[in-house]
Scaffold this active site. Sequence first.
Site, PDB file in Angstrom:
ATOM      1  N   GLU A   1      -0.215 -75.846  37.703  1.00 24.94           N
ATOM      2  CA  GLU A   1      -1.221 -76.913  37.797  1.00 24.94           C
ATOM      3  C   GLU A   1      -0.635 -78.316  37.782  1.00 24.94           C
ATOM      4  O   GLU A   1      -1.321 -79.270  38.142  1.00 24.94           O
ATOM      5  CB  GLU A   1      -2.256 -76.764  36.668  1.00 24.94           C
ATOM      6  CG  GLU A   1      -1.754 -77.021  35.254  1.00 24.94           C
ATOM      7  CD  GLU A   1      -1.089 -75.818  34.595  1.00 24.94           C
ATOM      8  OE1 GLU A   1      -0.618 -74.923  35.316  1.00 24.94           O
ATOM      9  OE2 GLU A   1      -1.007 -75.779  33.352  1.00 24.94           O
TER      10      GLU A   1
ATOM     11  N   HIS B   1       4.065 -73.717  34.912  1.00 26.62           N
ATOM     12  CA  HIS B   1       2.742 -74.341  35.087  1.00 26.62           C
ATOM     13  C   HIS B   1       2.479 -74.709  36.544  1.00 26.62           C
ATOM     14  O   HIS B   1       2.993 -75.723  37.024  1.00 26.62           O
ATOM     15  CB  HIS B   1       2.650 -75.590  34.207  1.00 26.62           C
ATOM     16  CG  HIS B   1       2.562 -75.256  32.756  1.00 26.62           C
ATOM     17  ND1 HIS B   1       1.375 -75.008  32.115  1.00 26.62           N
ATOM     18  CD2 HIS B   1       3.535 -75.067  31.834  1.00 26.62           C
ATOM     19  CE1 HIS B   1       1.600 -74.705  30.858  1.00 26.62           C
ATOM     20  NE2 HIS B   1       2.917 -74.727  30.660  1.00 26.62           N
TER      21      HIS B   1
ATOM     22  N   LYS C   1     -13.766 -86.877  37.708  1.00 31.02           N
ATOM     23  CA  LYS C   1     -13.798 -88.247  38.245  1.00 31.02           C
ATOM     24  C   LYS C   1     -13.397 -88.300  39.728  1.00 31.02           C
ATOM     25  O   LYS C   1     -14.020 -88.983  40.528  1.00 31.02           O
ATOM     26  CB  LYS C   1     -12.834 -89.112  37.432  1.00 31.02           C
ATOM     27  CG  LYS C   1     -12.946 -90.578  37.709  1.00 31.02           C
ATOM     28  CD  LYS C   1     -13.937 -91.187  36.776  1.00 31.02           C
ATOM     29  CE  LYS C   1     -14.161 -92.645  37.026  1.00 31.02           C
ATOM     30  NZ  LYS C   1     -15.189 -93.159  36.118  1.00 31.02           N
TER      31      LYS C   1
ATOM     32  N   CYS D   1       1.567 -69.155  31.190  1.00 34.74           N
ATOM     33  CA  CYS D   1       2.292 -69.439  29.951  1.00 34.74           C
ATOM     34  C   CYS D   1       1.694 -68.627  28.787  1.00 34.74           C
ATOM     35  O   CYS D   1       1.793 -67.418  28.775  1.00 34.74           O
ATOM     36  CB  CYS D   1       2.285 -70.949  29.700  1.00 34.74           C
ATOM     37  SG  CYS D   1       3.582 -71.460  28.606  1.00 34.74           S
ATOM     38  N   TYR D   2       1.022 -69.275  27.816  1.00 33.74           N
ATOM     39  CA  TYR D   2       0.432 -68.499  26.725  1.00 33.74           C
ATOM     40  C   TYR D   2      -0.513 -67.433  27.278  1.00 33.74           C
ATOM     41  O   TYR D   2      -0.576 -66.308  26.764  1.00 33.74           O
ATOM     42  CB  TYR D   2      -0.324 -69.434  25.765  1.00 33.74           C
ATOM     43  CG  TYR D   2      -0.919 -68.721  24.575  1.00 33.74           C
ATOM     44  CD1 TYR D   2      -0.123 -68.310  23.512  1.00 33.74           C
ATOM     45  CD2 TYR D   2      -2.285 -68.452  24.518  1.00 33.74           C
ATOM     46  CE1 TYR D   2      -0.668 -67.647  22.425  1.00 33.74           C
ATOM     47  CE2 TYR D   2      -2.843 -67.788  23.432  1.00 33.74           C
ATOM     48  CZ  TYR D   2      -2.033 -67.395  22.380  1.00 33.74           C
ATOM     49  OH  TYR D   2      -2.573 -66.734  21.307  1.00 33.74           O
TER      50      TYR D   2
ATOM     51  N   ASP E   1     -19.353 -94.220  38.566  1.00 28.60           N
ATOM     52  CA  ASP E   1     -20.225 -93.106  38.172  1.00 28.60           C
ATOM     53  C   ASP E   1     -21.705 -93.462  38.344  1.00 28.60           C
ATOM     54  O   ASP E   1     -22.462 -92.727  38.979  1.00 28.60           O
ATOM     55  CB  ASP E   1     -19.983 -92.704  36.714  1.00 28.60           C
ATOM     56  CG  ASP E   1     -18.530 -92.357  36.444  1.00 28.60           C
ATOM     57  OD1 ASP E   1     -17.792 -92.156  37.430  1.00 28.60           O
ATOM     58  OD2 ASP E   1     -18.134 -92.297  35.276  1.00 28.60           O
TER      59      ASP E   1
ATOM     60  N   GLY F   1      -1.137 -72.655  25.996  1.00 30.20           N
ATOM     61  CA  GLY F   1      -1.602 -73.096  24.681  1.00 30.20           C
ATOM     62  C   GLY F   1      -0.425 -73.181  23.738  1.00 30.20           C
ATOM     63  O   GLY F   1       0.634 -72.620  24.019  1.00 30.20           O
TER      64      GLY F   1
END
Length: 575
Positions: free
Chosen positions: A197, A195, A431, A83-84, A253, A56
Amino acid sequence: MTHDTIIVLDFGSQYAQLIARRVREQRVYSELLHWDAPAEQALASKSVKGFILSGGPASVYEPGAPTLPAYVLESGLPVLGICYGMQLLAHNLGGRVAPSQAREYGPAEIELLDAHNPLFAGCSVQVAGDASQVASLASDLQPAPLPPATLPVWMSHGDRIERLPAGWQALARSTNSPYAAMGDPARGAYGLQFHPEVTHTPQGAALLRAFAVDICGAAADWTPANFIAEASAAVQAQVGQAHVLCGLSGGVDSSVVAALLHQAIGDQLTCLFVDHGLLRQGEAEQVIDTFQRHMQAPLVAVNATEAFLADLEGVTDPESKRKRIGNRFIRVFEEEAARIAAQWALPAPRSPTPALRAGASVLGTDEPGSPLPAPRTIGYLAQGTLYPDVIESASGSREQAARTIKTHHNVGGLPEDMTFRLIEPLRLLFKDEVRAVGEALGLPAEIVWRHPFPGPGLAIRVLGEVTWPRLETLRQADAILLEELHAAGLYRATSQVFAVLLPVKSVGVMGDNRTYADVVALRAVTTDDFMTADWARLPYDLLARISNRIVNEVAGVNRVVYDITPKPPGTIEWE
Ligand code: XMP
């Protein structure tokens, strides 16, 4: 659904959704909640197996900075701070966080100080002294002593940990961070300064898997097949004997919703395709054709162009366009639902193909002469709402709710007096998961890999007032763009590509004549999740061909520009 769950708490990171997606890619179900979501929501299910605290932008000492909810540590469950999130753990447990002298943004290398730690068990590391040697820690590096092992990672932080909390140990360091990773393995608590991710941390997926599966002990059972089975059961339980109308746009979708519902409730489903006149060139025919070739559910096709265009007359504000279109959609759905239900009560005339005209034509599955079904009504409207839409409009996310970015996503613009109840079987999916479910349901690549197309269609790509002639101009330019993109073999390499008709004219010269005509902007982006995006580096000669063709072939256009704005700060659509 009661899958083992990893809760990701969002402290304002642009990557928070990505963390949840990455965990799910490891087949572990993960949910994203705002950091101040109530404990009851976060611990609603007994299947919560651990927490991940996102990064963040704040600093833990800043007044008003997001804080660590007490239940995270009280639960005794494993926790991973990123991180944060790592700084919050250190701050709450008696460590010290301070501004880093050198802020670290971008690629970095960390040296593992405890390569046997379970968090690193699945990583392939570089072994110092021989950069070409890559070893799996789980196998090749046993037994100790280990040579220094390093991992390339992506850093993005201003603050850093200066003193560890009591009982914690340093697991990795980088040039600027003495504690690039820290842990208290006995309590399953970890912190990463980098990170895991983002794709720039190549071993990030292995780290998240080690945390979710090995450390939290969560079952890796989040698969398309399991989702389909559970979602079908949930839909059956929700609708009972009621009938469902599914608005079909031809996009992935709504097609996946239709296929899933058809599998779950068979002929209790009717699909409705509404041509609002705001579609791309030839799209209405194409959607109907694809549907008939690949799907078995009954389809009603309606042309309501006049009504939509009448609603849009004189309207230039994008939010009003969206609201008017959303409202008209529902009114058309309601009218058609009543018409379909009325037909069930009649000896139904069947037409062989759905006609695209005002009014409806029902393609039924009943044999002619079969006994008439009892009169029924349509109680539910199915929508392809996805998880990012749910997160964005979630009440738990108070800050986000306060700033309406665009009222686009389907959850936004429905009229309050709508007579349908909503059914949203994809509301837990990202998605890419929808695409995986589509493939598992047997949908063809032309549906599964189709670029998204917004519900309000070309109305938000004709900037300013939407008129039929301007729609036609845009359609022609857009068709040339897509034709050339396909011919260049770049459709799958891009995520969304379209033309926009600008509300300005510019001067040009054609032959010996001065022109004063419309400008078309081309937009082509690549993205994983449509939350952030980059402009596609289309080859210059392709852009030249497209521009040349548009100016020559589309009357009234004398200039073509290419949009090179990433998102953020731009959005993908222009309105
Ligand atoms: P933006 O423009 O917000 O778009 O970066 C992100 C994605 O959402 C789509 N989009 C919409 N989809 N109704 C929709 O169904 C809308 O009003 C709408 N506006 C944007 C956009 O095409 C992109 O895929």
